[in-house]
Design a protein around this motif. Structure first.
Motif: not given
Lengths: 277, 213
Positions: A218-223, A265-269
């Motif tokens: 996944x893509x991290x938008x909220x670090x 949540x962001x990387x693995x969904x």
């Protein structure tokens, strides 16, 4: 005395027995469920019966029924996760590191491998190094393309509630993550407490520190970030790193929990972990 | 002392190192480093547990490394420098230092192998210019120390003399750092500076800032 081979009962030069704990676990996906296919346990490393979380991840608690790691002791942990399997490894309590009369270090090697489409999460409770103790640990993770990994480790400055801080002799923790032949993460925490450990930029007046690494598609938008307490970012190899520090262990645990859930949540969904203790 | 080494380590050498604070600015903005005593403590901490346990030994190792070993050392530093700002600063300063040195000493550095990070470039160039290993590492550590106190005079209410005194008070820590670096192996590179790591990552988000990192 340092690391020893599994199965041996080494004796230190002073006649004091040391122990080699062994824990080898292999998780596979069978009929859409993750199962613990193979296990090898040698005291003092043991596991509590695995149980499936509501999200389908198979969770295992690692237990050490002794008082912790003694200088000269060695832990050998190997965990393999097959294609599509999802495993979560936790420890039941903090790892207490005791000194040895010989000054020997307690050692621990952790080897993780995750196959394509597999996910392994390893979130041990904090390490508490007692006065005079030494701990040298290495963690080596190998990921196939598409594999997912989450790791965190937490260090206390000592037995904080007893007023014992920064009295340990040495802490070394080297973590490497490889994706195929590519190095995606390397961290080498080395601390020998001294007169400059309680300084701005190092540990100042805090007593807990954490680090972590996450790898996923996944893509991290909220670090995840908390000013002065927690930060995250990307390593040169593309993994997500995490750093945190706090005055209180519970505060650090809460920050780490929030950051982990966000990155999962962001990387693995993945949905939030619901762990029963 | 090798005059070329003194020139290489001088703050006026066009490496661009003056543009980076590597997190010190965040600590001053947050009020964690606000006095000369705080600055001295910060410097000692970094020499004992942070920068001094990674970049100083990398410089020492680069001084005696051959071509392939230099590439491995650069790769190791890129991996160990988790925080993007300091990692990129180290690469930029390394490239600037190398470019300027090649311009000034083209014959002496004609066979200089490729280098990337500041510590690796400095060590390899110093060796090629005939500096001893101990002198090279001493100059590198001194340049870092004086560079940080120069940054501090722009970030804090701190006069030049007080800033120099902060560096003077870090002398013992600097000497220990140099001695450790001279006997280090690549397996020793590491450190423990969680609060500076967090501060360095936050630097890019400061509302107004003087330094790039």
């Amino acid at each position: 005395m340092t690391a020893t081979q599994a199965g041996q009962t080494p004796v230190s030069p002073l006649g004091q027995q040391t122990r080699t704990g062994t824990l080898h676990l292999t998780f596979e996906q069978v009929d859409g469920r993750t199962v613990l296919m193979r296990e090898f346990q040698k005291a003092p490393l043991m596991i509590v019966r695995p149980f499936a979380l509501p999200c389908g991840t198979l969770s295992v608690f690692v237990v050490n029924p002794t008082g912790g790691l003694l200088g000269g002791d060695h832990n050998d942990i190997q965990i393999r996760v097959g294609p599509g399997a999802r495993a979560l490894i936790l420890t039941q309590s903090a790892t207490r590191v005791h000194p040895s009369p010989t000054g020997a270090a307690a050692t621990q090697t952790v080897q993780l491998s995750v196959a394509q489409g597999g996910r392994l999460e390893y979130y041990p409770e904090r390490t508490i190094p007692f006065a005079g103790s030494r701990l040298v640990q290495t963690l080596h993770a190998t990921l196939e393309p598409g594999a997912e990994l989450g790791l965190t480790e937490t260090l206390a400055s000592g037995r904080v509630h007893s007023g014992e801080r920064l009295a340990f002799a040495e802490y070394r923790s080297r973590t490497e993550v490889w994706q195929g032949s590519r190095h995606v993460y390397l961290d080498h925490l080395r601390l020998t407490p001294g007169p400059h450990t309680r300084t701005p930029g190092i540990w100042h007046d805090l007593d807990y520190a954490a680090s972590g690494v996450f790898v996923g598609p996944g893509t991290v938008q909220d670090w995840p970030a908390e000013p002065g307490q927690l930060a995250s970012g990307r390593s040169a190899g593309g993994a997500v790193w995490l750093r945190a520090a706090a005055a209180q262990g519970l505060r650090l645990d809460a920050s780490l929990h929030t950051a982990r859930q966000s990155l999962r949540q962001q990387l693995f969904g993945a949905t939030a972990l619901q762990i029963r203790r | 002392m090798n005059l070329r080494l003194l020139q290489l380590a001088d703050s006026a050498f066009p490496s661009g190192a003056y543009a980076f604070s590597d997190g010190l600015e965040t600590l001053t903005v947050r009020g964690e480093v606000k006095t000369a005593a705080d600055l001295s403590a910060f410097l000692c901490g970094q020499l004992a547990h942070g920068w001094g346990q990674q970049d100083a030994p990398a410089c020492a190792l680069a001084w005696r490394a051959a071509g392939d070993e230099l590439s491995e050392l650069d790769a190791l530093l890129s991996d160990l420098k988790l925080i993007q700002g300091p990692r990129e600063a180290s690469l930029r300063v390394g490239a600037n230092l190398r470019r300027a040195a090649l311009h000034l000493w083209p014959d002496e550095l004609a066979t200089l192998p490729p280098t990337r990070h500041h510590a690796v470039s400095f060590g390899a160039i110093a060796a090629a210019l005939g500096a001893t290993q101990a002198d090279a590492v001493s100059a590198y550590v001194s340049a870092w120390l004086l560079g940080r106190v120069a940054s501090a005079t722009k970030l804090m209410r701190l006069g030049g003399l007080d800033a120099q005194r902060a560096a003077r008070l870090a002398e013992d820590a600097a000497q220990r750092c140099i001695q450790d670096a001279l006997s280090a192996t690549s397996d020793d590179l590491g450190g423990f500076s969680p609060l500076l790591d967090i501060a360095a990552q936050e630097q890019a988000g400061l509302e107004s800032r003087l330094f790039q990192t």
